[in-house]
Each structure stands twice: as structure tokens, then as C-alpha cells.
Design an enzyme around this catalytic site. Structure first.
Site, short mmCIF file in Angstrom:
data_model
loop_
_atom_site.label_atom_id
_atom_site.label_comp_id
_atom_site.label_asym_id
_atom_site.label_seq_id
_atom_site.Cartn_x
_atom_site.Cartn_y
_atom_site.Cartn_z
N GLU A 173 6.45 15.90 57.75
CA GLU A 173 6.84 15.12 56.56
C GLU A 173 7.02 16.01 55.34
OE1 GLU A 173 4.67 11.48 55.93
OE2 GLU A 173 5.20 11.42 53.81
N LYS B 81 -3.20 6.22 54.07
CA LYS B 81 -2.20 6.93 54.89
C LYS B 81 -1.81 8.23 54.18
CE LYS B 81 2.09 8.04 56.48
NZ LYS B 81 3.04 9.00 55.92
N ASP C 267 -8.46 17.02 67.04
CA ASP C 267 -7.99 15.72 67.54
C ASP C 267 -7.66 14.81 66.34
OD1 ASP C 267 -7.82 13.14 68.56
OD2 ASP C 267 -9.43 13.42 70.01
N HIS D 179 10.37 13.39 46.69
CA HIS D 179 10.54 13.21 48.12
C HIS D 179 12.00 13.40 48.52
CE1 HIS D 179 8.83 11.83 51.84
NE2 HIS D 179 9.90 11.07 52.04
C1 MEV Z 1 3.82 8.64 52.10
O1 MEV Z 1 3.77 9.33 53.34
C2 MEV Z 1 2.44 8.53 51.48
C3 MEV Z 1 2.37 7.63 50.24
O2 MEV Z 1 2.91 6.36 50.53
C4 MEV Z 1 0.89 7.53 49.87
C5 MEV Z 1 0.60 6.51 48.79
O3 MEV Z 1 1.36 5.54 48.62
O4 MEV Z 1 -0.45 6.67 48.15
C6 MEV Z 1 3.16 8.21 49.10
#
Ligand code: MEV
Length: 425
Positions: free
Chosen positions: A86, A264, A280, A378
């Protein structure tokens, strides 16, 4: 051959060489020469080693390793290898770490290196009696567990504690024994699973019940890693940015829909280091999310506060079952090299750095989201991927990516059209 005649029952597949298996798969799927050659190309891992790591190997997949700079952990500057597909993940850690480096960076700790194995006992009519019967055998259990792994004991690890819980279930009460074992520099799954399997017949004999499952728990809440850091308000762009970030945290703390995304983002950083070191990723992810829900309501893995001086203070606490010995960490040459870059010589040391990376990652995401939004940074990186996917090569990649970003249209169709226009001169 028509598709309906194809069979996935390939006799002796597991006994074939890697090349033979690839041939069989290519024939099944009708792969073209380019796809065959791509899968056949060796990565930076010996094909024989890959073939021994998992079953039915046909190829390897290379993922970029980026190195996060600016990280200062417990007074030591470290470079952190991160394996991820990513874009923006590594850059976010670098930026976040830069903004707290001069204020001291990250301070970390661990709760220990204890893993839990569970033994599920059913079919006892007197579960309380069974529970106490098992607890009375503590000395015998300790001896049996330590006897399973004398090497671990010689390294200072081994059996530490015994818990027996009665779990109400759809099928009636279960008597669940927890073996708590210090696995030191090993992640410890094999160690504790062996102990649980060895103990199971004894538990049946002592209680007259029936044991089914004997397996570690991924809710490794006796193996927590923690990190905290202070971001001076002037280093992060002032009180408005800070307050937007605090509000982002309050959102994640209150709402599981937001918390899942917030966490995430944390795992973007955590899993990248876990993968780079051959550990892992699923074990760490399962533990993190289960820990985030331990109160009964899924919430943020991080906490954010404003200090009396107005600075932003962040902290994280999560299970971190990672090891330096055993599994891919020991045998994958890239993982070994990544551990050398990190300069860690204990599993606890690795766990502490990973927690710090998770916190930095969360800082970066919250700051971007509370200010310019995530897409700006991004998209700039994503545009490179879109340009490559559209067929750009060499210097064309950066040129085409810049055009896509400028036009605010980072899309495959636009990239293809722009590339054709560029090439036409
Ligand atoms: C993207 O991989 C991760 C985000 O969505 C985390 C977040 O929203 O805090 C940017």
C-alpha cells in the site's frame, strides 16, 4: 478441453517439483507464456526453501520493503523495514516520526512474553468440581509443560500460571483450562500447542470429561506492547490541527464503524513490520482486534490526549505475539536481514518497535484526515501505480503520474489516454 472437463483433482500434486506443479497449473488455467515466465521467475528466496515453507508451492510473491526513517524508540534511532503493497504507509510513518523525534520520540514497554494455550473440556456434570480438581494439579501441570520444552526452560521461559474458567456455551458449560507460558523470544504457538496436547489426556483422566480443542489463544493479552509519544503542538501545525485530531480520536473511540478503519490504519504499519520480519500477520491482527473489543464494545487501539502545555500525547497498547526464533523469522533470509536493520535481539524489543510504528501510523492517518484529507498524499503515490498499470515505463511513469495528479483524475482510462497522447508527441 472444455472448462467443465477440467479437474482440480491433480494426482500426486504435492509430490511434484515446483516447476512441475507450475506446468500443471498453467495447463489447467491456460496460462500464456508471459504469465508462466512471471510465476517461474525466482524471487530473493531460494525456491527449495519456499518449497519447504508451505505446501504445493508454484511461485513466490515479492512485496516492496520500504524503510521508515526518523523513528526514535526508547532513546535509540532505528530504521524500520516495512513490507507492504500500500502506497503512503511508509511515508506516513516517516512524517509522523519526524514530528516527534526532537521531543524524544517513542517510549515503549511490554507486559511480558506470556502466551496462553486453551484446553476445552466438555461432558462434565460438575464443572466447578472439575475446575478445582484441575487447579489442584498445578505442580504436576507445571512439570509436564516444562518437560515438553527443556530448551525453553533453560532460556528462562516455561510454564508460569494456570487458570481454569467455566465458559457458558450453547452446548452447556465448558471447563476451559488456560496454560500461561513464557515463550521468551519465540512467538510460541508450537510450544504452547504441544503442551496443551500433552496435558489433555491427564485432564480427561482427572475429571472424567472429554477434551476437544487444544490450541493457543490469539487474544494474547499477557503479551502486550505499549508505546507513547508527545507531539509538540507547534510541530504539528498548531492547536486547530491538534483539536481536529482529538476529535478524530473521539469519533473512533465512540463508533465501531470508525474504529474499524482507525485500527486498520494502525495495522497498516504494524502488519508491515510483522511481515518484513517473517512473523505471523494474522496472529497479530486477530489479537489486536479482539483486544480492541475486550470491553464488549469495539473501540480504538490508541488513546489521544492534550497535555497541560497543550501538546498532543498519543499512546497505544495491543497484543504483540512476535518472535525472533522459529517459523519464517528464522529461515527466511529477508526476514533475518530486516531484523539486522532493526538491531533487535529480543522478541520484546521487536514488539516495542512495532507498537511505536502503529502509533506513528495512526498519528499520520488522523492528521491527514483531520486536515487536507487522505486522498491528496495518497493519490500522488497511487498515480505512479496507475501510470505503470497503463503501460508507462522509465521516465514516463513520473511524467504521467504528475499529469494525472494535476488533472485530479487518477484513473486508468485517463492514464491510458494521456500515455497515448504523450507518446504521440
Ligand atoms: C487506509 O489504508 C487507512 C486509513 O483509512 C486509516 C484511517 O482512516 O485512520 C487512512
Amino acid at each position: 478441453m472444455s472448462l467443465s472437463n477440467l479437474t482440480s483433482r491433480i494426482s500426486g500434486f504435492h509430490r511434484m517439483s515446483t516447476a512441475e506443479r507450475l506446468e500443471a497449473v498453467a495447463a489447467f488455467a491456460g496460462l500464456d507464456e508471459a504469465s508462466r515466465a512471471q510465476l517461474a521467475a525466482p524471487g530473493n528466496i531460494d525456491p527449495h526453501l519456499a518449497d519447504h515453507m508451505i505446501e504445493n508451492v508454484v511461485a513466490t510473491l515479492a512485496i516492496p520493503i520500504g524503510v521508515a526513517t526518523n523513528m526514535r524508540v526508547d532513546g535509540r534511532d532505528v530504521l524500520v523495514p516495512m513490507a507492504t503493497e500500500e502506497s503512503s504507509v511508509v511515508a506516513a510513518v516517516c512524517n509522523s516520526a519526524r514530528q516527534c523525534h526532537d521531543a524524544g520520540g517513542f517510549t515503549t514497554s511490554v507486559s511480558g512474553t506470556l502466551m496462553i494455550a486453551q484446553i476445552q473440556l466438555v461432558g462434565v456434570s460438575d464443572p466447578e468440581n472439575a475446575r478445582l480438581t484441575i487447579l489442584e494439579q498445578r505442580a504436576a501441570i507445571a512439570e509436564l509443560c516444562d518437560g515438553c520444552d527443556p530448551m525453553l526452560v533453560s532460556l528462562g521461559g516455561g510454564f508460569r500460571d494456570l487458570e481454569v474458567r467455566i465458559v457458558k456455551s450453547l452446548g452447556g458449560p465448558m471447563v476451559v483450562t488456560h496454560l500461561i507460558v513464557d515463550t521468551r523470544d519465540a512467538m510460541g504457538a508450537n510450544t504452547v500447542n504441544t503442551m496443551a496436547e500433552a496435558l489433555a489426556p491427564r485432564i480427561e483422566a482427572w475429571t472424567g470429561g472429554k477434551v476437544f480443542l487444544r490450541i493457543l489463544s490469539n487474544l494474547a493479552d499477557r503479551r502486550l506492547a505499549r508505546a507513547r509519544a508527545l507531539w509538540p503542538v507547534e510541530a504539528i501545525g498548531g492547536p486547530e490541527v491538534r483539536d481536529g485530531m482529538i476529535s478524530a480520536y473521539h469519533f473512533a473511540e465512540a463508533d465501531p464503524y470508525r474504529a474499524a478503519t482507525h485500527n486498520k490504519g494502525i495495522m497498516n504499519g504494524v502488519s508491515a513490520v510483522v511481515l518484513a520480519t517473517g512473523n505471523d500477520t494474522r496472529a497479530v491482527e486477530a489479537g489486536a482486534h479482539a483486544y480492541a473489543a475486550r470491553s464488549g464494545r469495539y473501540t480504538s487501539l490508541t488513546h489521544w490526549e492534550v497535555t497541560a502545555e497543550g501538546h498532543l500525547a498519543g499512546s497505544i497498547e495491543l497484543p504483540m505475539p512476535v518472535g525472533l526464533v522459529g517459523g519464517a523469522t528464522r529461515i527466511h533470509p529477508t526476514a533475518r536481514a530486516c531484523l539486522k536493520i532493526l538491531g533487535v535481539d529480543t522478541a520484546a524489543g521487536l514488539a516495542r518497535i512495532i507498537a511505536a510504528v502503529g502509533l506513528a501510523q495512526n498519528f499520520g492517518a488522523m492528521k491527514a484526515l483531520a486536515t487536507t484529507g487522505i486522498q491528496k498524499g495518497h493519490m500522488a503515490l497511487h498515480a505512479n501505480n496507475v501510470a505503470i498499470a497503463a503501460g508507462a515505463v522509465g521516465a514516463e511513469v513520473a511524467r504521467l503520474a504528475a499529469i494525472l495528479v494535476e488533472r485530479r483524475q487518477v484513473r486508468q482510462d485517463v492514464a491510458a489516454a494521456e500515455l497515448a497522447r504523450m507518446r504521440a508527441g
